[in-house]
Design a protein around this motif. Structure first.
Motif, short mmCIF file in Angstrom:
data_model
loop_
_atom_site.label_atom_id
_atom_site.label_comp_id
_atom_site.label_asym_id
_atom_site.label_seq_id
_atom_site.Cartn_x
_atom_site.Cartn_y
_atom_site.Cartn_z
N VAL A 1 0.86 -1.18 0.00
CA VAL A 1 0.00 0.00 0.00
C VAL A 1 0.89 1.23 0.00
O VAL A 1 1.75 1.38 0.88
N HIS A 2 0.69 2.09 -0.97
CA HIS A 2 1.48 3.32 -1.07
C HIS A 2 0.54 4.52 -1.05
O HIS A 2 -0.40 4.59 -1.84
N GLU B 1 -3.87 6.77 -3.19
CA GLU B 1 -3.65 5.49 -2.53
C GLU B 1 -3.60 4.41 -3.59
O GLU B 1 -4.55 4.23 -4.35
N MET B 2 -2.47 3.70 -3.66
CA MET B 2 -2.29 2.64 -4.64
C MET B 2 -1.96 1.34 -3.94
O MET B 2 -1.17 1.34 -2.99
N ARG C 1 -5.53 -1.43 -7.14
CA ARG C 1 -6.41 -0.32 -6.75
C ARG C 1 -5.66 0.99 -6.83
O ARG C 1 -4.49 1.09 -6.51
N GLU C 2 -6.38 1.99 -7.28
CA GLU C 2 -5.82 3.34 -7.37
C GLU C 2 -6.95 4.32 -7.08
O GLU C 2 -7.90 4.43 -7.85
N GLU D 1 -6.09 16.35 -15.69
CA GLU D 1 -7.29 17.17 -15.50
C GLU D 1 -8.55 16.32 -15.42
O GLU D 1 -9.47 16.61 -14.65
N LYS D 2 -8.58 15.22 -16.20
CA LYS D 2 -9.77 14.36 -16.20
C LYS D 2 -9.99 13.65 -14.87
O LYS D 2 -11.11 13.22 -14.55
N ASP D 3 -8.92 13.51 -14.07
CA ASP D 3 -9.04 12.83 -12.78
C ASP D 3 -9.17 13.81 -11.60
O ASP D 3 -9.18 13.39 -10.44
#
Length: 341
Positions: free
Chosen positions: A211-212, A233-234, A245-246, A220-222
């Motif tokens: 977990v990072h 959080e990745m 997961r991201e 910009e889209k995110d």
């Protein structure tokens, strides 16, 4: 003042003050002999001391770093002997005249702690040694040790100081902790003082998952509510060999203050390169592994503070992980609450 200037001034003050104190009790020290190495070693001195009953003690050595607030890179003299009234008394001195002598009536607890250091570091094996080199920088100048016993035995050696000697650090801490218990904490190493947090990231690896969490700049889209600098959080799955997961969350206005509060609630000096307590209670091999496994550490906590000071924790050691568990639990709980919103 540059460090070299401080060292020169410290050396001058050390010489002036130590002569005025007369060195360790009962052993006046005169001007150093010039011309290289002075060797007065007594090769017949016993290398085993049978008695454990100390009657007096003196250690004079140089330590680098800020071992007590406002005092860094200097000589210390710790002394236990009978005062003018015949009371066995513990004294602590530094090499600057403006520092007052600290003293308290000694007790068995202090003497036991000092004898434990003698035994742990096998100091009796150095008995009779006297070999010093003139003209060295302050941190490598003369270090002196004397211990007298009720049996009449004596342990004494004089050598070039080694600022990394563990026995000197343990001696300092033994006196500092004992004086604190007697009501004077002025010798205690400074509490950690984290400045304002500027940035924080951490990575935790356990049970095949990494977990990072760290601030990121997204496209910009995110963006969330127009904000492109977010908290990310990745999660990486080792078995699947991919990031599974991201997620992103807005960074709260008080985020850095909260991180500062969490860090400040834990004593991290043994993990902090800037503290004289760095590595205390941790084996030397652990610290080597810490460097070797920098990118594979089970726990990585990296924090930048104002003033260019940083905290870098990278460890795989089971004992370290257990020590850090309360901190990690708090960090995870706080960040979980952010990503749940």
């Amino acid at each position: 003042m540059e460090r070299s200037g401080k060292m020169i001034l410290s050396a001058a003050l050390s010489a002036l003050t130590f002569f005025s104190f007369g060195g360790c009790s009962g052993r006046p020290i005169g001007a150093p002999e010039c011309g290289g190495v002075t060797d007065k070693t007594d090769h017949n001195a016993p290398k085993e001391i049978v008695s454990k009953d100390l009657t007096s003690f003196c250690a004079h050595f140089y330590l680098r770093g800020e071992w007590s607030p406002g005092r860094g890179d200097r000589f210390y003299t710790f002394d236990v002997h009978k005062d003018e009234q015949g009371t066995l008394t513990a004294f602590a001195r530094t090499d600057t005249t403006q520092d007052a002598v600290i003293s308290r009536p000694a007790d068995g607890k202090l003497l036991t702690a000092l004898q434990a250091i003698i035994d742990t570091y096998k100091l009796a094996g150095q008995n009779g040694y006297y070999r010093v080199t003139a003209g060295l920088p302050p941190e490598f100048q003369k270090c002196h040790f004397t211990a007298n016993y009720a049996s009449g035995e004596k342990l004494e050696f004089t050598k070039n100081n080694n600022p990394d000697d563990e026995w000197t650090k343990e001696t300092y801490l033994a006196f500092a902790n004992w004086f604190r218990e007697q009501g004077d904490a002025s010798l205690m190493p400074p509490e950690q003082s984290f400045g304002p947090v500027e940035e924080c990231s951490f990575t935790l690896t356990a049970n095949g998952r990494k977990v990072h969490i760290s601030p990121v700049h997204v496209q910009e889209k995110d963006a969330i509510d127009g904000e492109q600098r977010l908290l990310g959080e990745m999660v990486y799955d080792a078995e699947a060999k991919k990031w599974v997961r991201e997620e992103y969350a807005l960074i709260p206005e008080d985020y850095l203050e909260r991180i500062h509060a969490i860090l400040s609630a834990h004593d991290l000096r043994t993990f902090d390169w800037h503290s004289v307590l760095y590595g205390r209670g941790r084996k030397a091999q652990k610290l080597k592994d810490e460097e070797k496994d920098f990118f594979r550490a089970a726990i990585q906590i990296h924090v930048n503070f104002a003033g260019k000071k940083g905290l870098r924790i990278d460890t795989n050691d089971a004992d370290d992980i257990e020590t850090l568990r309360p901190l990690v639990t708090e960090l995870l709980a706080y960040h979980d609450s952010l990503f749940e919103e």
